[in-house]
Design an enzyme around this catalytic site. Structure first.
Site, PDB file in Angstrom:
ATOM      1  N   CYS A 201       0.860  -1.270  -0.006  1.00  0.00           N
ATOM      2  CA  CYS A 201      -0.045   0.135  -0.071  1.00  0.00           C
ATOM      3  C   CYS A 201       0.913   1.227   0.134  1.00  0.00           C
ATOM      4  CB  CYS A 201      -1.129   0.138   1.209  1.00  0.00           C
ATOM      5  SG  CYS A 201      -2.226   1.278   1.009  1.00  0.00           S
ATOM      6  N   CYS A 379      -5.891   2.066  -4.976  1.00  0.00           N
ATOM      7  CA  CYS A 379      -5.147   2.663  -3.802  1.00  0.00           C
ATOM      8  C   CYS A 379      -6.235   3.918  -3.530  1.00  0.00           C
ATOM      9  CB  CYS A 379      -3.865   3.152  -4.027  1.00  0.00           C
ATOM     10  SG  CYS A 379      -3.179   3.956  -2.493  1.00  0.00           S
TER      11      CYS A 379
END
Length: 450
Positions: A201, A379
């Site tokens: 991430c 994301c």
């Protein structure tokens, strides 16, 4: 199942380094089984009980029957880690992010409560740290990656992160410390780091930065704060469309961005963070901080790295389109442990699970895999307590957006999706093997054009 073996756990004081790792959940004490050992066999053996491992065990159960599937996982708790961004900012509780592993293992699937110690693909066997040897016909590796807080000088010696105003949203043991540092902020520098390694991430280190800005504005402290994002990368974000939008945000909110800066040391007593200038190796810069958010260096899982399944960098070596291993056709990989050249996110795991399910179906029939993973990942870039930029893209670094709107704009609808919809999709869709990413919905929303 063999008789229960009572295992004595022997604690060792030999390694302060390992005790540091144990503290942050990245190293576990090994158990000793003496001369006791047992052997088991499964048609499909899944290594790892994270998002990829649980999703694939659910899919394999439906395909082959629960009695033919086993999952090796030592953790008693399973966490939905994407929500830790909001936990660190006080918008969600850490308790809401976790559920007992027993509740997410598909009913009937064998749960081997142990660590993987060795993988031997040449003999189709895996050895666990309690002495068990498990053989398999097909192997799915979903072991994730390794956090390396200990590689930052000075950090392992810090006993009280709250006292020294340090936090990290990457560990269940440290995410609430981020919230403490944010609440205790008075005035000065709030520093956020991004390491010089692959990370999971990649947007998370700056998400907490935007939330910090929002919190300090809400509490009337923003005028006395200097927010700095020190990233090892040469860009703010890897996809230009979203990077352009983020540059506008940091400019409008008076946030300082220092590119090619890598955190190498923390001097807690002085509340100083030392960064190396990657464009001038050996040159360092010291930043005083009132709050420090650490994104740790990360690397491949050591078990994968130590096996013949790894590539030169230590990552699981799989075909980027089929997720089948490049040298062992009965071995497959999913998620953060692989060398797939895309961002390491739960959204990527979802898309990969659908492709891998199809790949294994074809392999079981001695047919050639016919679906290709395009590198899709997502994301949700949280930019405040009510807005998100939903970045979606593929292997080529091109946007691959689900909705027929400009997703580079901040939207409250995307925040609602991040905070409330995606967790439900995770627990009730992905982990049960029913959610394989938004691909089909994207085609519908774009009238078949994507």
């Amino acid at each position: 199942m063999d008789k229960e073996i009572i295992i004595m756990i022997h604690y060792s004081q030999r390694s302060k380094h390992c005790m540091w790792q144990l503290k942050f959940g990245i190293c576990r004490l090994h158990t000793s089984s003496g001369n006791a050992s047992s052997k088991e066999h499964y048609k499909v053996l899944v290594l790892g009980g994270g998002s990829g491992g649980i999703a694939m065990s659910a899919r394999m159960k439906r395909k082959l029957g629960a009695e033919n599937v086993a999952v090796v996982e030592t953790s008693e708790m399973h966490y939905y880690q994407p929500i830790w961004t909001l936990v660190g900012a006080g918008a969600k509780s850490v308790a809401s992010s976790g559920r007992p592993t027993s509740s997410v293992i598909p009913p009937g699937v064998k749960w081997v409560r142990s660590n993987v110690q060795e993988i031997h693909p040449d003999t189709n066997t895996v050895r666990t740290d309690n002495g068990m040897e498990i053989s398999y016909q097909y192997l799915i590796v979903a072991l994730g990656l390794q956090l390396h807080y200990e590689k930052i000088k000075g950090l392992p010696e810090i006993e009280d992160w709250v006292k020294f105003k340090i936090g990290s949203n990457y560990s269940v043991q440290t995410v609430e410390k981020t919230w403490s540092a944010l609440q205790n902020f008075k005035e000065g520098n709030a520093v956020f780091s991004f390491p010089n390694t692959p990370v999971k991430c990649a947007g998370a280190p700056q998400k907490i930065m935007y939330l910090t800005d929002a919190y300090l504005r809400k509490t009337g402290k923003r005028a006395t704060a200097n927010i700095m994002y020190n990233t090892s990368l040469p860009v703010l974000f890897g996809i230009k469309k979203y990077a352009d939008a983020l540059w506008e945000i940091v400019k409008n909110r008076d946030i300082q961005v220092n590119l090619r800066h890598n955190l190498i040391e923390v001097r807690a007593n002085k509340q100083e963070a030392v960064f190396e200038n990657l464009d001038n190796p050996g040159e360092t810069e010291v930043f005083e901080y009132e709050m420090l958010h650490v994104t740790p260096p990360m690397g491949p899982n050591p078990v994968v790295k130590g096996s013949s399944l790894a590539d030169e960098g230590g990552w699981l070596d799989v075909n980027k389109e089929t997720l089948q291993h490049n040298r062992y056709p009965n071995v497959f990989g999913i998620g953060d442990c692989t060398n797939l050249p895309t961002a390491k996110t739960a959204a990527a795991v979802a898309a990969q699970s659908s492709i891998l399910d199809r790949t294994i179906s074809k392999v079981l029939k001695n047919e050639t895999p016919d679906r290709k993973y395009d590198g899709y990942t997502s994301c949700p870039l949280v930019t405040s307590y009510s807005t998100v930029i939903l970045a979606e893209f593929d292997y080529s670094g091109q946007p691959l957006e689900t909705f027929p709107i400009d997703q580079s704009k901040e939207r409250w609808t995307m925040y609602h999706m991040k905070a409330n919809v995606m967790p439900q999709l995770y627990w009730h869709g992905l982990l049960k093997g029913f959610w394989g990413g938004p691909g089909p919905y994207r085609k519908i929303m774009h009238l078949g054009m994507k």
